[in-house]
Design a protein around this motif. Structure first.
Motif, short mmCIF file in Angstrom:
data_model
loop_
_atom_site.label_atom_id
_atom_site.label_comp_id
_atom_site.label_asym_id
_atom_site.label_seq_id
_atom_site.Cartn_x
_atom_site.Cartn_y
_atom_site.Cartn_z
N ILE A 50 0.84 -1.20 0.00
CA ILE A 50 0.00 0.00 0.00
C ILE A 50 0.87 1.25 0.00
CG2 ILE A 50 -1.63 1.37 1.38
CD1 ILE A 50 -2.85 -1.31 2.32
N ALA A 51 1.88 1.28 0.88
CA ALA A 51 2.78 2.44 0.96
C ALA A 51 3.50 2.66 -0.36
CB ALA A 51 3.79 2.24 2.10
N THR A 52 3.93 1.59 -1.01
CA THR A 52 4.61 1.69 -2.30
C THR A 52 3.67 2.24 -3.36
OG1 THR A 52 6.09 -0.11 -1.73
CG2 THR A 52 5.84 0.38 -4.06
N CYS A 53 2.44 1.78 -3.36
CA CYS A 53 1.46 2.28 -4.34
C CYS A 53 1.24 3.78 -4.16
CB CYS A 53 0.14 1.52 -4.20
SG CYS A 53 0.23 -0.18 -4.76
N LEU A 54 1.15 4.22 -2.93
CA LEU A 54 0.96 5.65 -2.67
C LEU A 54 2.19 6.45 -3.10
CD1 LEU A 54 -0.85 5.51 0.77
CD2 LEU A 54 -1.84 6.16 -1.43
N GLU A 55 3.37 5.97 -2.75
CA GLU A 55 4.62 6.67 -3.10
C GLU A 55 4.85 6.69 -4.61
OE1 GLU A 55 7.66 4.60 -0.97
OE2 GLU A 55 6.88 5.21 0.98
N SER A 56 4.52 5.59 -5.27
CA SER A 56 4.77 5.47 -6.71
C SER A 56 3.60 5.93 -7.56
CB SER A 56 5.10 4.01 -7.05
OG SER A 56 6.21 3.57 -6.33
N ARG A 57 2.56 6.45 -6.91
CA ARG A 57 1.36 6.93 -7.60
C ARG A 57 0.70 5.84 -8.43
NH1 ARG A 57 4.53 12.07 -9.46
NH2 ARG A 57 4.60 13.19 -7.51
N ILE A 58 0.61 4.66 -7.85
CA ILE A 58 -0.06 3.53 -8.50
C ILE A 58 -1.49 3.48 -7.95
CG2 ILE A 58 -0.12 1.02 -8.75
CD1 ILE A 58 2.96 1.07 -8.40
N THR A 59 -2.46 3.61 -8.82
CA THR A 59 -3.86 3.57 -8.42
C THR A 59 -4.28 2.13 -8.14
OG1 THR A 59 -4.32 5.47 -9.82
CG2 THR A 59 -6.20 4.15 -9.16
N VAL A 60 -4.97 1.92 -7.02
CA VAL A 60 -5.49 0.60 -6.67
C VAL A 60 -7.01 0.71 -6.60
CG1 VAL A 60 -5.49 -1.26 -4.97
CG2 VAL A 60 -3.42 0.09 -5.31
N LEU A 61 -7.70 -0.14 -7.38
CA LEU A 61 -9.16 -0.16 -7.38
C LEU A 61 -9.64 -1.46 -6.73
CD1 LEU A 61 -9.87 1.18 -10.96
CD2 LEU A 61 -10.03 2.40 -8.82
N PHE A 62 -10.58 -1.33 -5.82
CA PHE A 62 -11.18 -2.48 -5.16
C PHE A 62 -12.54 -2.72 -5.81
CE2 PHE A 62 -8.30 -0.51 -2.17
CZ PHE A 62 -7.60 -1.60 -1.68
N LEU A 63 -12.72 -3.93 -6.35
CA LEU A 63 -13.94 -4.29 -7.07
C LEU A 63 -14.51 -5.58 -6.50
CD1 LEU A 63 -12.31 -3.69 -10.54
CD2 LEU A 63 -13.88 -2.15 -9.43
N SER A 64 -15.80 -5.78 -6.67
CA SER A 64 -16.41 -7.05 -6.27
C SER A 64 -16.00 -8.12 -7.29
CB SER A 64 -17.93 -6.92 -6.24
OG SER A 64 -18.43 -6.76 -7.55
N LEU A 65 -16.37 -9.35 -7.03
CA LEU A 65 -16.05 -10.43 -7.98
C LEU A 65 -16.63 -10.17 -9.35
CD1 LEU A 65 -16.41 -13.69 -5.89
CD2 LEU A 65 -14.40 -12.89 -7.09
N SER A 66 -17.78 -9.52 -9.39
CA SER A 66 -18.43 -9.24 -10.67
C SER A 66 -17.92 -7.95 -11.32
CB SER A 66 -19.94 -9.16 -10.48
OG SER A 66 -20.26 -8.10 -9.61
N GLY A 67 -16.99 -7.25 -10.64
CA GLY A 67 -16.42 -6.04 -11.22
C GLY A 67 -17.07 -4.75 -10.79
N ARG A 68 -17.96 -4.83 -9.79
CA ARG A 68 -18.61 -3.62 -9.29
C ARG A 68 -17.64 -2.83 -8.42
NH1 ARG A 68 -22.86 -1.84 -10.86
NH2 ARG A 68 -24.95 -1.76 -10.17
N TYR A 69 -17.61 -1.54 -8.63
CA TYR A 69 -16.70 -0.65 -7.90
C TYR A 69 -17.05 -0.61 -6.42
CZ TYR A 69 -14.53 3.72 -6.42
OH TYR A 69 -13.80 4.67 -5.76
N LYS A 70 -16.02 -0.80 -5.56
CA LYS A 70 -16.20 -0.70 -4.11
C LYS A 70 -15.47 0.51 -3.54
CE LYS A 70 -16.64 -5.55 -2.78
NZ LYS A 70 -16.00 -6.59 -1.99
N GLY A 71 -14.28 0.76 -4.04
CA GLY A 71 -13.49 1.87 -3.52
C GLY A 71 -12.14 1.92 -4.23
N HIS A 72 -11.32 2.84 -3.78
CA HIS A 72 -10.02 3.02 -4.43
C HIS A 72 -8.98 3.52 -3.44
CE1 HIS A 72 -12.10 6.90 -4.63
NE2 HIS A 72 -10.91 7.40 -4.35
N LEU A 73 -7.74 3.39 -3.85
CA LEU A 73 -6.61 3.90 -3.09
C LEU A 73 -5.71 4.58 -4.12
CD1 LEU A 73 -4.66 3.85 -0.54
CD2 LEU A 73 -3.72 1.79 -1.56
N TRP A 74 -5.53 5.88 -3.97
CA TRP A 74 -4.61 6.55 -4.86
C TRP A 74 -4.04 7.78 -4.19
CZ3 TRP A 74 -9.20 6.56 -8.51
CH2 TRP A 74 -10.07 7.59 -8.23
N SER A 75 -2.88 8.13 -4.65
CA SER A 75 -2.18 9.29 -4.13
C SER A 75 -2.83 10.54 -4.69
CB SER A 75 -0.72 9.21 -4.56
OG SER A 75 -0.06 10.41 -4.23
N LYS A 76 -2.78 11.63 -3.95
CA LYS A 76 -3.40 12.86 -4.44
C LYS A 76 -2.69 13.40 -5.67
CE LYS A 76 -0.82 15.83 -1.31
NZ LYS A 76 -0.89 16.80 -0.25
#
Length: 169
Positions: free
Chosen positions: A87-113
């Motif tokens: 998680i820390a690496t994704c934030l530092e490297s500006r890598i967007t992380v998307l959390f989706l359900s098994l069917s692909g429905r959007y749940k949330g995200h993690l991204w650097s500003k």
């Protein structure tokens, strides 16, 4: 005995550098050297960080190593574990992380500003339940495909007519 899948991946930035992966059976997780998006689909998968690479660990399977510099975004479908260093690496490297359900429905995200294209992605997520927008987009896609198909058929017909004339002469 299960079949063994051997893949040789060539690094596009350095064609001489090859990575060989041996997996006892194919994994649902998707990664390709030329891709900038990492798709994690197999339930129970863990994404870890070790030095300058992500490790994808699925119980009872070989780990897959992915260089961090090659990843722009990560899509997690369902029950996927993400370690704190990852998680820390994704934030530092500006890598967007998307959390989706098994069917692909959007749940949330993690991204650097500082991450880019966030407004576009937010707008896409807002339109996921807008049925009128979906209908209009679908109509535009179908209309475009029909116009392209018509143009292709007209061009093929012209070529066929030219060939027919040549055969007659």
């Amino acid at each position: 005995m299960s079949s063994v899948e051997i893949k040789t991946l060539t690094n596009t930035s350095n064609p001489k550098q090859q990575q060989i992966q041996v997996a006892p059976r194919p994994q649902k997780n998707v990664w390709n050297q030329t891709m900038a998006t990492l798709y994690l689909l197999e339930q129970g998968t863990s994404l870890l960080k070790e030095q300058f690479r992500f490790l994808i660990h699925v119980p009872d399977k070989d780990k897959i190593e992915v260089p961090i510099r090659d990843v722009e975004r990560i899509l997690l479908f369902g029950n996927i574990n993400l370690s704190t260093p990852a998680i820390a690496t994704c934030l530092e490297s500006r890598i967007t992380v998307l959390f989706l359900s098994l069917s692909g429905r959007y749940k949330g995200h993690l991204w650097s500003k500082e991450a880019s294209n966030l407004n576009v992605e937010l707008l896409q997520f807002q339109h996921q339940n807008d049925h009128q927008f979906q209908l209009n987009t679908s109509k535009a896609i179908v209309r475009g495909k029909l116009i392209n198909s018509k143009q292709l058929l007209l061009r093929l017909n012209r070529q066929r007519n030219i060939l027919d004339k040549l055969k007659r002469t």
